[in-house]
Design a protein around this motif. Structure first.
Motif, PDB file in Angstrom:
ATOM      1  N   PHE A 234      52.796  41.658  43.339  1.00  0.00           N
ATOM      2  CA  PHE A 234      52.720  40.226  43.621  1.00  0.00           C
ATOM      3  C   PHE A 234      54.109  39.628  43.845  1.00  0.00           C
ATOM      4  O   PHE A 234      54.280  38.760  44.712  1.00  0.00           O
ATOM      5  N   LEU A 235      55.087  40.070  43.083  1.00  0.00           N
ATOM      6  CA  LEU A 235      56.455  39.591  43.312  1.00  0.00           C
ATOM      7  C   LEU A 235      56.936  39.995  44.709  1.00  0.00           C
ATOM      8  O   LEU A 235      57.610  39.215  45.397  1.00  0.00           O
ATOM      9  N   ARG A 236      56.585  41.218  45.124  1.00  0.00           N
ATOM     10  CA  ARG A 236      56.993  41.682  46.453  1.00  0.00           C
ATOM     11  C   ARG A 236      56.275  40.880  47.541  1.00  0.00           C
ATOM     12  O   ARG A 236      56.876  40.478  48.533  1.00  0.00           O
ATOM     13  N   TRP A 237      54.969  40.614  47.342  1.00  0.00           N
ATOM     14  CA  TRP A 237      54.217  39.798  48.297  1.00  0.00           C
ATOM     15  C   TRP A 237      54.860  38.423  48.468  1.00  0.00           C
ATOM     16  O   TRP A 237      55.023  37.934  49.589  1.00  0.00           O
ATOM     17  N   THR A 238      55.211  37.818  47.342  1.00  0.00           N
ATOM     18  CA  THR A 238      55.793  36.479  47.395  1.00  0.00           C
ATOM     19  C   THR A 238      57.104  36.495  48.162  1.00  0.00           C
ATOM     20  O   THR A 238      57.358  35.613  48.999  1.00  0.00           O
ATOM     21  N   GLU A 239      57.941  37.478  47.894  1.00  0.00           N
ATOM     22  CA  GLU A 239      59.229  37.575  48.590  1.00  0.00           C
ATOM     23  C   GLU A 239      59.012  37.819  50.078  1.00  0.00           C
ATOM     24  O   GLU A 239      59.689  37.210  50.924  1.00  0.00           O
ATOM     25  N   GLU A 240      58.061  38.663  50.421  1.00  0.00           N
ATOM     26  CA  GLU A 240      57.803  38.978  51.827  1.00  0.00           C
ATOM     27  C   GLU A 240      57.299  37.752  52.590  1.00  0.00           C
ATOM     28  O   GLU A 240      57.728  37.490  53.722  1.00  0.00           O
ATOM     29  N   ILE A 241      56.392  37.015  51.978  1.00  0.00           N
ATOM     30  CA  ILE A 241      55.805  35.873  52.676  1.00  0.00           C
ATOM     31  C   ILE A 241      56.856  34.791  52.935  1.00  0.00           C
ATOM     32  O   ILE A 241      56.886  34.158  53.990  1.00  0.00           O
ATOM     33  N   LEU A 242      57.777  34.608  51.996  1.00  0.00           N
ATOM     34  CA  LEU A 242      58.791  33.577  52.161  1.00  0.00           C
ATOM     35  C   LEU A 242      59.884  34.028  53.122  1.00  0.00           C
ATOM     36  O   LEU A 242      60.414  33.215  53.889  1.00  0.00           O
ATOM     37  N   ALA A 277      46.033  36.467  50.988  1.00  0.00           N
ATOM     38  CA  ALA A 277      47.181  35.814  51.614  1.00  0.00           C
ATOM     39  C   ALA A 277      47.190  34.320  51.307  1.00  0.00           C
ATOM     40  O   ALA A 277      48.247  33.733  51.039  1.00  0.00           O
ATOM     41  N   ALA A 278      46.005  33.696  51.325  1.00  0.00           N
ATOM     42  CA  ALA A 278      45.912  32.260  50.997  1.00  0.00           C
ATOM     43  C   ALA A 278      46.339  32.014  49.564  1.00  0.00           C
ATOM     44  O   ALA A 278      47.022  31.015  49.265  1.00  0.00           O
ATOM     45  N   PHE A 279      45.957  32.896  48.657  1.00  0.00           N
ATOM     46  CA  PHE A 279      46.323  32.730  47.252  1.00  0.00           C
ATOM     47  C   PHE A 279      47.831  32.867  47.054  1.00  0.00           C
ATOM     48  O   PHE A 279      48.444  32.068  46.326  1.00  0.00           O
ATOM     49  N   ILE A 280      48.447  33.844  47.701  1.00  0.00           N
ATOM     50  CA  ILE A 280      49.903  34.026  47.573  1.00  0.00           C
ATOM     51  C   ILE A 280      50.629  32.784  48.093  1.00  0.00           C
ATOM     52  O   ILE A 280      51.581  32.289  47.473  1.00  0.00           O
ATOM     53  N   ALA A 281      50.170  32.260  49.249  1.00  0.00           N
ATOM     54  CA  ALA A 281      50.791  31.054  49.804  1.00  0.00           C
ATOM     55  C   ALA A 281      50.634  29.875  48.850  1.00  0.00           C
ATOM     56  O   ALA A 281      51.568  29.086  48.646  1.00  0.00           O
ATOM     57  N   GLU A 282      49.454  29.736  48.254  1.00  0.00           N
ATOM     58  CA  GLU A 282      49.201  28.634  47.332  1.00  0.00           C
ATOM     59  C   GLU A 282      50.088  28.718  46.094  1.00  0.00           C
ATOM     60  O   GLU A 282      50.653  27.718  45.649  1.00  0.00           O
ATOM     61  N   VAL A 283      50.218  29.906  45.520  1.00  0.00           N
ATOM     62  CA  VAL A 283      51.039  30.058  44.317  1.00  0.00           C
ATOM     63  C   VAL A 283      52.505  29.753  44.629  1.00  0.00           C
ATOM     64  O   VAL A 283      53.196  29.100  43.832  1.00  0.00           O
ATOM     65  N   SER A 284      52.984  30.183  45.794  1.00  0.00           N
ATOM     66  CA  SER A 284      54.359  29.866  46.200  1.00  0.00           C
ATOM     67  C   SER A 284      54.545  28.364  46.347  1.00  0.00           C
ATOM     68  O   SER A 284      55.590  27.808  45.983  1.00  0.00           O
TER      69      SER A 284
END
Length: 733
Positions: A234-242, A277-284
């Motif tokens: 999840f940390l990697r997903w967050t970094e990748e999306i941003l 993907a929607a959840f990762i964007a929302e948490v960010s």
């Protein structure tokens, strides 16, 4: 003190009882009411009672329903008769929450409780106003018995063709007043008859005990390994999306939020489904790492750069903490019944989201080392939060809470992890830093234009590879793929071909394959040969053959190119759009400014505005002990002040008739005499306002100054100045 009302009852409570009330119902002290009378009004209001009732479990709710249909004042014996002897253990909890209160001769309900519970509590109709002979129910004809059986457990309504010409069964019931006519086509079964037919019990089935939870045992070591893998991912997903949005910002919809097309692009980039993907964007978004700027673009904030420098545990906690309390539900994205709901949009708020999420985590923490079976888990959650007014907890909300807990690493293989337990207990979470795999400083380049990272990469290397390659697969090892487009992206970011080669040779433990060197050299050679700037846009190239190729390329007709010189073309498209179109058809243009300088360099973008995380709806956090004690002190002080002001008003009203009318000179002489000879005397004065209306004040005179009297007003406790000319009379108390 005799209890005559709910406010009187609250005045009899000691400090411990009030703190318990505030703990169960924090909305009562948000803000702190000025006195007990105001507290009673707030505690009796429908919104506050609704929150308190929604927090009851199924058994507490059933007992409260019994309290609501019982005649006041009711006793514990009455409650036991209507439900079960176990109700005696529930009544103290209802008292603590202020949902019932105790009078001199029994228990009462705040008036609005019945309104919140609804008109037909547990399927019961209205009370009758006539005397009934319930023994005649045994003599009911078959048609009447059939009608009674249909209405006895609710709803208490029956439909007839015409109440003036009913069937034989309904006619017998109307004749004996067992049903009453609601209108010309509807009859209602009266409450006393329904209770008699139910055997004096209110509920068909009592829910005294919580349902049994069916579980599966899990290996604790496997649970922790799965959880730490989820945290890493999840940390990697967050970094990748941003990082992705920093290079290619998404545009928001007119209504706000991320569009379906951009969500699918993001989903493909991360290699996850759109709901994840929607959840990762929302948490960010909740964590303030991304925002919507003034140009309606979704961009990372400067907080993202700070976040990248933090420890893994701090990064994880900054993501999970807002998720725990938010009222937003990302699971609504993509559902058929909510087509207009978008990530980061305004339509995701649901009042019950955070309480349901917290309930799910509490139940998981109460059942450690086991994975719950969903249907039994849903039944247990519904018992703890029956939410009768909204027809119970939506099953989807429970599924989403469990799914999101797994994505975040709060659970592993469906079991709450030690990291989740530490988070809920307010721990330091240092175990995450200790258990995460150590970052690696190298990659393994393969002969097929791919590179393997055998573990999580160090930050600088990961950031550089994110520019030079695309992630092809994720897992314990990450596979990166180099292509013409990714090498071109690195050149656009200001790297030269030689710098890219040097970085890869330094980072890779394996030799760089010759095909990859050729690819980098070929793209670097072509890059920048074609240049694009703004006229709206111009295209410049020193290679006449390439200019001719572009002019003859039918695919580029949409650019409406015009050649104004052997090496220069112009078009009406913006430079950025022109470059994107050229790249989409295999050309490799570079940007150029008005001075002819090549525009290459880092294109990492950040929002210029501060992060604006979404608001939280419908949540009142449980106050800590310091807040509870402070609220209690404020309430007690306010109550004393209100009592004192009420007493002063009564004294002033009694003194109304005894105040003599005096002129300003007479008033001045009287006040001077009191100040000189009786300085400790409290006075009652009449005082006129700007409109000539006279009010009475109780004061302690202090001194005379420039045509005014300086005195302490008993009602407010403040020192005020009273003009002599407006004082209509003075009398000692």
């Amino acid at each position: 003190m005799e209890t005559r009302s709910f406010a009187d009852y609250l005045r009899t409570l000691d400090d411990a009882a009030l703190i318990s009330l505030f703990s169960h119902r924090p909305d009562l002290i948000t803000p702190v009411p000025p006195d007990v009378a105001s507290l009673a009004v707030r505690a009796s209001s429908a919104p506050s009672l609704a929150r308190a009732i929604d927090a009851l479990n199924a058994w507490q709710y059933q007992v409260l329903e019994a309290c609501a249909i019982a005649a006041e004042p009711f006793t514990e014996k009455t409650m036991a008769a209507l439900t079960d002897k176990a109700a005696l253990f529930v009544i103290p909890g209802l008292l603590e929450r202020g949902l019932i209160y105790q009078g001199k001769d029994g228990f009462y309900l705040p008036t609005t409780v019945r309104e919140v519970l609804g008109n037909e509590i547990q399927g019961l109709g209205p009370q009758t106003v006539v005397k009934l002979n319930l023994k005649k129910l045994d003599e009911a004809p078959p048609a009447a018995q059939k009608a009674l059986e249909a209405m006895v457990w609710g709803p208490p309504r029956g439909t007839v063709a015409d109440v003036k010409k009913p069937g034989a069964g309904v006619a017998w019931l109307l004749e004996n007043n067992f049903v009453v006519a609601a209108n010309t086509k509807t009859v209602l079964l009266v409450r006393e008859v329904a209770l008699a037919l139910r055997g004096g019990k209110l509920h068909k089935e009592l829910q005294v005990q919580e349902p049994t939870l069916k579980t599966e045992k899990r290996d604790l070591k496997s649970v922790q390994l799965a959880a730490i893998a989820n945290i890493t991912t999840f940390l990697r997903w967050t970094e990748e999306i941003l990082n992705f949005w920093a290079q290619e910002p998404a545009d928001t919809l007119r209504s706000g939020g991320l569009g379906v097309r951009d969500l699918k692009v993001l989903s493909a980039h991360l290699g996850v489904d759109t709901s994840c993907a929607a959840f990762i964007a929302e948490v960010s978004y909740l964590a303030g790492l991304v925002t919507i700027d003034a140009d309606d673009r979704i961009l990372p904030t400067t907080q993202f750069d700070i976040w990248l420098m933090q420890t893994p545990s701090a990064r994880w906690q900054s993501l999970v903490s807002p998720w725990l309390i938010t009222s937003r539900v990302s699971g609504l994205v993509g559902k058929d019944e909510s087509k207009n709901v978008a990530p980061l949009g305004p339509e995701l708020d649901r009042v019950s989201a955070a309480p349901i999420r917290k309930l799910v985590l509490r139940l998981l923490s109460e059942n450690p080392s086991v994975a719950p079976e969903f249907n039994s888990f849903a039944a247990l959650a519904t018992w703890h939060m029956p939410a009768k007014r909204s027809n119970g907890i939506p099953t989807d909300y429970l599924q989403w809470a469990l799914r999101e807990s797994e994505w975040l690493g709060i659970t592993g293989q469906g079991v709450i992890s030690k990291y989740g337990l530490e988070l809920l207990a307010g721990g330091e979470l240092e175990s995450i830093n200790e258990d995460l795999p150590k970052p690696v400083d190298h990659i393994l380049i393969q002969s097929d234009h791919t590179a393997i990272a055998p573990g999580p990469l160090e930050h600088e290397i990961a950031q550089e590879l994110a520019i030079l390659a695309e992630i092809e697969s994720r897992g314990g090892a990450t596979v990166y793929r180099f292509s013409e487009a990714t090498i071109r992206r690195g050149l656009d970011h200001g790297r030269s071909g030689d710098e890219i080669k040097a970085f890869l040779k330094k980072t890779s433990k394996t030799p760089m394959p010759q095909p990859l060197e050729y690819l980098i050299a070929d793209v670097a050679k072509k890059h920048g040969k074609l240049r694009v700037g703004n006229t709206s846009a111009f295209i410049r190239c020193e290679d006449a053959s390439l200019i001719a190729q572009i002019m003859n390329d039918k695919r580029l007709d949409l650019l409406s190119l015009r050649q104004i010189a052997p090496e220069v073309l112009i078009c009406q498209h913006d430079a950025g759009d022109a470059m994107n179109i050229l790249r989409s058809f295999g050309y490799l243009p570079a940007g150029e400014d008005s001075q002819g300088a090549l525009l290459s360099g880092p294109r990492i973008q950040r929002a210029k505005t501060k992060a604006r995380p979404p608001r939280i709806i419908g949540e009142f956090e449980r106050p800590d002990e310091i807040q509870l004690e402070g609220a209690l002190r404020a309430l007690r002080t306010g109550e004393k002040s209100s009592h004192r002001q009420s007493t002063m008003r009564n004294i002033a009203a009694n003194a109304l008739g005894s105040l003599p009318r005096t002129t300003a000179n007479e008033t001045l002489d009287i006040l001077a005499d009191y100040l000189q000879n009786q300085p400790a005397t409290s006075l009652s004065i009449g005082y006129a306002d700007n409109n000539g209306l006279v009010s009475h004040r109780i004061i302690d005179p202090l001194k005379l100054s420039a045509g005014s009297l300086v005195a302490r007003d008993h009602a407010t406790g403040e020192v005020q100045s009273f003009r002599i000319a407006r004082i209509t009379g003075v009398a000692a108390i």
